[in-house]
Scaffold this active site. Structure first.
Site, PDB file in Angstrom:
ATOM      1  N   GLU A 166      38.305  33.332  37.808  1.00  0.00           N
ATOM      2  CA  GLU A 166      38.097  34.706  37.337  1.00  0.00           C
ATOM      3  C   GLU A 166      39.075  35.140  36.252  1.00  0.00           C
ATOM      4  O   GLU A 166      40.281  35.286  36.490  1.00  0.00           O
ATOM      5  CB  GLU A 166      38.188  35.682  38.506  1.00  0.00           C
ATOM      6  N   LYS A 198      35.029  50.076  50.310  1.00  0.00           N
ATOM      7  CA  LYS A 198      35.237  48.624  50.237  1.00  0.00           C
ATOM      8  C   LYS A 198      36.710  48.311  50.398  1.00  0.00           C
ATOM      9  O   LYS A 198      37.574  49.076  49.951  1.00  0.00           O
ATOM     10  CB  LYS A 198      34.752  48.052  48.896  1.00  0.00           C
TER      11      LYS A 198
END
Length: 401
Positions: free
Chosen positions: A205, A155
């Site tokens: 977040e 990723k």
């Protein structure tokens, strides 16, 4: 008729006690450029003046911050806090300071006046330049996916920017008002990072918070744009909860957070499946991780530095993803995907992932948005996702792609 999926909420450090109407919005309205503003689900903070700055040297950042707070207290500062921003590259200089004064109020969501709409953006002409161009960004995604299929890494988070230039000086307090009133349950910030430069945004977040021995982290990974049509919006949320690609991407991040926090905690609670967190523009897969701190001397900032960067903003493996980012992105991230927040001398604090943000200077803004790229990613979809994430800030300034 589809039913609305379960939606996660931010976990506060403490419940406010009968907040006065106007207390939080009063601090929001008192912000002026050069001050430090943070609105979180636990408090509203307006810090003014600079008592002392955290130096940049070879010591680990938490040590430098602790020494600065100790020195401020020894110099007679009654209750010193450190407030500011840490860049994506932790070896680069941070913008952290102990303010002269810090006023706090309950969270913005506890103030009924936050429901009043902000003034709309003044008419302005914006010149918008994407860096890189969307086609170039998509090609970078495609190249990363090809390398993942070869097994080089699993990723990477690739970002792009928009450079906005206005004919008029920027009205940063008005931008902050629109960001805060659009998503009052998130994390809104406006912080000086250099003379004449302000980092501002509305992040969904929480990287990590600490209050006493209670530790909370709220990793987000896997997202989809909201829709103005209610039925379509619910369909997109439900599809996100069932997306194998996004669930895998999210699980990688949660596992990394779990492993990073485990050495510091006597116990961690990690839900088996994510829930949904919504902002004005995006749905996100969300997991709230809670734990009990093992050693009281471990500060919130030390925990944040141990977590940063998570795979949600960098990738896996971290070192390889960093190199892919450096090779692909034609700009320096600076404070984007770093962290912003506060910490006190007792070690309590909140540190937030610096996303949905821009850097403002005179008549220019640089907006940032990134997307998590995995082997199943499609360049067009990741380009569209970054475009949707730009909407948070474009709406605050009255600009459109």
């Amino acid at each position: 008729m589809p039913t609305a999926p379960e939606v996660a909420t931010h976990v506060p450090l403490a419940e406010p006690a009968h907040p006065a109407v106007g207390a939080a919005t009063g601090l929001l309205g008192a912000y002026t450029p050069g001050a430090r503003f943070l609105g979180t689900p636990t408090r509203t903070l307006l810090a003014q003046g600079t008592h002392s700055e955290v130096p940049h040297d070879a010591r680990p950042l938490p040590q430098r911050v602790a020494a600065t707070l100790d020195a401020a207290r020894a110099a007679g500062h009654g209750a010193p806090l450190v407030v500011g921003a840490v860049p994506f590259d932790q070896t680069a200089p941070a913008a952290l300071a102990v303010p002269d004064t810090a006023r706090t109020a309950p969270p913005l969501t506890a103030d009924p006046l936050i429901a009043l709409p902000a003034d709309p953006p003044a008419a302005a002409r914006w010149d918008i330049r994407p860096v890189p161009e969307p086609e170039v960004y998509g090609a970078g995604v495609a190249a990363a996916v090809e390398r993942m299929w070869r097994g080089e890494f699993s990723k990477v988070v690739l970002a792009r920017t928009l450079e906005l230039t206005s004919t008029d000086p920027l009205d940063i307090p008005a931008m902050l008002q629109r960001l805060a009133r659009r998503d009052p349950s998130g994390y809104t910030f406006a912080l000086p990072t250099a003379p004449g430069r302000t980092l501002l945004g509305a992040s969904p977040e929480l990287l990590v918070s600490r209050r006493g021995n209670r530790v909370v982290a709220n990793p987000l990974a896997g997202s989809t744009p909201r829709s103005d049509d209610l039925a379509e919006d619910v369909r997109r949320a439900a599809a996100l909860l069932e997306s194998a690609k996004d669930l895998h991407e999210h699980a990688v991040v949660v596992d990394a957070v779990h492993r990073a926090l485990a050495p510091y905690c006597t116990g961690l609670t990690v839900p088996a499946r994510p829930t949904l967190l919504r902002t004005a523009t995006m749905w996100h897969l969300s997991t709230t991780v809670t734990g009990t701190l093992a050693a009281p001397e471990t500060s919130a900032l030390e925990l944040a530095c141990a977590l940063h960067p998570t795979p949600a903003v960098c990738g896996t493996p971290t070192d390889t993803a960093r190199q892919v980012i450096a090779d692909t992105e034609p700009f320096d991230r600076g404070f984007f995907t770093g962290m912003v927040g506060w910490g006190d001398a007792a070690g309590d604090g909140e540190w937030v992932v610096t996303i949905r943000c821009a850097e403002a200077e005179e008549r220019s803004l640089r907006l940032y948005a990134g997307a998590g790229v995995v082997a199943a990613s499609e360049p067009a979809a990741e380009t569209a996702e970054t475009g949707a994430k730009f909407r948070t800030f474009l709406g605050a300034v009255g600009a459109e792609l």
